[in-house]
Scaffold this motif. Structure first.
Motif, PDB file in Angstrom:
ATOM      1  N   ASP A 123      -4.171  16.233  -0.981  1.00 44.35           N
ATOM      2  CA  ASP A 123      -4.235  14.547  -0.150  1.00 44.35           C
ATOM      3  C   ASP A 123      -5.375  13.611  -0.807  1.00 44.35           C
ATOM      4  OD1 ASP A 123      -2.650  15.659   1.931  1.00 44.35           O
ATOM      5  OD2 ASP A 123      -4.233  15.938   2.799  1.00 44.35           O
ATOM      6  N   MET A 124      -4.987  12.263  -1.222  1.00 46.09           N
ATOM      7  CA  MET A 124      -5.279  11.007  -1.998  1.00 46.09           C
ATOM      8  C   MET A 124      -5.418   9.916  -1.665  1.00 46.09           C
ATOM      9  SD  MET A 124      -5.932  12.503  -4.993  1.00 46.09           S
ATOM     10  CE  MET A 124      -6.671  11.485  -6.178  1.00 46.09           C
ATOM     11  N   ARG A 125      -6.535   9.369  -1.533  1.00 47.86           N
ATOM     12  CA  ARG A 125      -6.142   8.110  -0.647  1.00 47.86           C
ATOM     13  C   ARG A 125      -5.742   6.847  -1.434  1.00 47.86           C
ATOM     14  NH1 ARG A 125      -9.283   7.801   2.956  1.00 47.86           N
ATOM     15  NH2 ARG A 125     -11.220   8.931   3.553  1.00 47.86           N
ATOM     16  N   ASN A 126      -4.974   6.403  -0.449  1.00 43.14           N
ATOM     17  CA  ASN A 126      -3.745   5.421  -1.046  1.00 43.14           C
ATOM     18  C   ASN A 126      -3.959   4.170  -2.104  1.00 43.14           C
ATOM     19  OD1 ASN A 126      -2.595   6.307   1.326  1.00 43.14           O
ATOM     20  ND2 ASN A 126      -3.057   4.564   2.716  1.00 43.14           N
ATOM     21  N   VAL A 127      -3.120   4.022  -2.886  1.00 44.79           N
ATOM     22  CA  VAL A 127      -2.972   2.472  -3.908  1.00 44.79           C
ATOM     23  C   VAL A 127      -2.359   1.227  -3.681  1.00 44.79           C
ATOM     24  CG1 VAL A 127      -3.280   4.142  -5.685  1.00 44.79           C
ATOM     25  CG2 VAL A 127      -0.991   3.644  -4.987  1.00 44.79           C
ATOM     26  N   GLU A 128      -2.784   0.134  -4.353  1.00 46.01           N
ATOM     27  CA  GLU A 128      -2.258  -0.970  -3.317  1.00 46.01           C
ATOM     28  C   GLU A 128      -1.780  -1.473  -5.151  1.00 46.01           C
ATOM     29  OE1 GLU A 128      -1.209  -4.266  -1.147  1.00 46.01           O
ATOM     30  OE2 GLU A 128      -2.795  -2.217  -0.643  1.00 46.01           O
ATOM     31  N   VAL A 129       0.183  -1.362  -4.691  1.00 48.61           N
ATOM     32  CA  VAL A 129       0.695  -2.641  -5.283  1.00 48.61           C
ATOM     33  C   VAL A 129       0.964  -3.511  -5.097  1.00 48.61           C
ATOM     34  CG1 VAL A 129       2.910  -1.894  -6.844  1.00 48.61           C
ATOM     35  CG2 VAL A 129       1.845  -0.121  -5.948  1.00 48.61           C
ATOM     36  N   GLU A 169       1.213  -1.206  -0.339  1.00 47.50           N
ATOM     37  CA  GLU A 169       0.229   0.004   0.474  1.00 47.50           C
ATOM     38  C   GLU A 169       1.007   1.240   0.520  1.00 47.50           C
ATOM     39  OE1 GLU A 169      -4.224   1.773   2.435  1.00 47.50           O
ATOM     40  OE2 GLU A 169      -2.932   0.235   3.634  1.00 47.50           O
ATOM     41  N   ARG A 170       0.295   2.259  -0.792  1.00 44.71           N
ATOM     42  CA  ARG A 170       1.500   3.687  -1.649  1.00 44.71           C
ATOM     43  C   ARG A 170       0.815   4.187  -1.182  1.00 44.71           C
ATOM     44  NH1 ARG A 170       5.277   0.626  -0.084  1.00 44.71           N
ATOM     45  NH2 ARG A 170       6.137  -0.981  -1.530  1.00 44.71           N
ATOM     46  N   GLY A 171       1.431   5.609  -0.343  1.00 41.57           N
ATOM     47  CA  GLY A 171       0.326   7.071  -0.553  1.00 41.57           C
ATOM     48  C   GLY A 171       0.542   7.285  -1.478  1.00 41.57           C
ATOM     49  N   LEU A 172      -0.665   7.964  -2.202  1.00 42.48           N
ATOM     50  CA  LEU A 172      -0.053   9.021  -3.919  1.00 42.48           C
ATOM     51  C   LEU A 172      -1.199  10.319  -3.146  1.00 42.48           C
ATOM     52  CD1 LEU A 172      -0.361   9.199  -6.673  1.00 42.48           C
ATOM     53  CD2 LEU A 172      -2.669   8.451  -6.413  1.00 42.48           C
ATOM     54  N   HIS A 173      -0.140  11.365  -3.866  1.00 46.01           N
ATOM     55  CA  HIS A 173      -0.111  12.474  -3.129  1.00 46.01           C
ATOM     56  C   HIS A 173      -0.295  13.815  -4.255  1.00 46.01           C
ATOM     57  CE1 HIS A 173       1.119  11.463   1.238  1.00 46.01           C
ATOM     58  NE2 HIS A 173      -0.099  11.851   1.026  1.00 46.01           N
ATOM     59  N   ILE A 174      -1.148  14.728  -4.756  1.00 51.79           N
ATOM     60  CA  ILE A 174      -0.377  16.167  -5.129  1.00 51.79           C
ATOM     61  C   ILE A 174       0.301  16.675  -5.018  1.00 51.79           C
ATOM     62  CG2 ILE A 174      -1.544  17.105  -7.114  1.00 51.79           C
ATOM     63  CD1 ILE A 174      -4.293  15.867  -7.534  1.00 51.79           C
ATOM     64  N   HIS A 175       1.392  16.788  -5.247  1.00 50.37           N
ATOM     65  CA  HIS A 175       2.242  18.110  -5.062  1.00 50.37           C
ATOM     66  C   HIS A 175       2.006  19.749  -5.717  1.00 50.37           C
ATOM     67  CE1 HIS A 175       5.195  15.245  -1.947  1.00 50.37           C
ATOM     68  NE2 HIS A 175       3.678  15.305  -2.079  1.00 50.37           N
ATOM     69  N   GLU A 176       2.665  20.779  -4.977  1.00 51.98           N
ATOM     70  CA  GLU A 176       2.619  22.229  -5.129  1.00 51.98           C
ATOM     71  C   GLU A 176       3.019  22.421  -7.016  1.00 51.98           C
ATOM     72  OE1 GLU A 176       3.750  24.449  -2.061  1.00 51.98           O
ATOM     73  OE2 GLU A 176       5.647  23.387  -1.838  1.00 51.98           O
ATOM     74  N   ILE A 177       4.386  21.722  -7.282  1.00 50.19           N
ATOM     75  CA  ILE A 177       5.328  22.256  -8.267  1.00 50.19           C
ATOM     76  C   ILE A 177       5.964  21.661  -8.658  1.00 50.19           C
ATOM     77  CG2 ILE A 177       7.301  23.293  -8.327  1.00 50.19           C
ATOM     78  CD1 ILE A 177       8.035  24.260  -5.421  1.00 50.19           C
ATOM     79  N   GLY A 178       5.526  21.377 -10.730  1.00 50.11           N
ATOM     80  CA  GLY A 178       5.491  21.075 -11.766  1.00 50.11           C
ATOM     81  C   GLY A 178       7.230  20.173 -11.618  1.00 50.11           C
ATOM     82  N   GLN A 179       7.739  19.928 -11.102  1.00 54.18           N
ATOM     83  CA  GLN A 179       8.981  19.673 -11.263  1.00 54.18           C
ATOM     84  C   GLN A 179       9.533  18.458 -10.093  1.00 54.18           C
ATOM     85  OE1 GLN A 179      11.964  22.760 -10.154  1.00 54.18           O
ATOM     86  NE2 GLN A 179      13.601  21.293  -9.588  1.00 54.18           N
TER      87      GLN A 179
END
Length: 194
Positions: free
Chosen positions: A128-134, A85-95
């Motif tokens: 903030d996003m829900r986790n994903v399962e690898v 299980e992995r955390g997934l987020h959108i971050h603030e800078i496109g880099q």
């Protein structure tokens, strides 16, 4: 006599015909406002994409972000990742700068909320996003909604703002509380309009 009956019939029908016209007029005047609403979002991209790269800079998949009403849906399709299980987020800078991907900055947080976490009592960050399962074979396919962000330009919560934004996959799961420790950024992708 015939003329009087015809005149009386016309006089009875005339108000009914006028009422019928009045009912149609509001619908005709409402149409331009609907067209105006469509024009307001016509310039917004419907979809954005990102190529996900690991800490070595190798391509490991993609994310497709689709506008969905006021929010977006993020579809992840990736491979060659550590299972679990992995955390997934959108971050603030496109880099994305491997190996640590620190150039992506913090979580996308245009409302400057103090605490992280979907389960935070004060509300979490917009990124903030829900986790994903690898899976055990290192692949992940997941579709996750986010009603806190948009692809529409010119608004504070747009993922396509001046400095861009990124999708980040973390080494640990996110427990969605303010004290979450999600660890290293194992995959990163810069969000770009399709």
């Amino acid at each position: 006599m015939y003329g009087i009956k015809a005149l009386a019939t016309c006089m009875l029908l005339l108000p009914l015909m006028a009422c019928g016209r009045q009912e149609q007029e509001p619908a005709a005047t409402a149409q331009p406002s609907l067209e105006q609403g469509a024009a307001d979002v016509a310039g917004a991209p419907v979809e954005a994409r990102t190529v996900l790269r690991n800490q070595d800079g190798q391509e490991v998949g993609e994310a497709i972000i689709t506008q969905n009403g006021e929010g977006v849906v993020v579809a992840i399709n990736a491979r060659n990742l550590p299972p679990g299980e992995r955390g997934l987020h959108i971050h603030e800078i496109g880099q994305c700068d491997p190996p640590a991907h620190q150039g992506a900055g913090s979580h996308f947080n245009p409302e400057a909320r103090a605490q992280h976490g979907l389960d935070s009592p004060e509300g979490g960050h917009a990124g903030d996003m829900r986790n994903v399962e690898v899976r055990s074979d290192g692949t992940v396919q997941a579709t996750l909604p986010n009603d806190q962000v948009t692809l529409r330009p010119g608004v504070p919560n747009s993922l396509l703002d001046a400095d861009g934004s990124t999708v980040i996959l973390h080494e640990n799961r996110d427990d969605h509380t303010p004290d979450a420790v999600t660890g290293a950024r194992i995959a990163c992708g810069v969000i770009t309009a399709s």
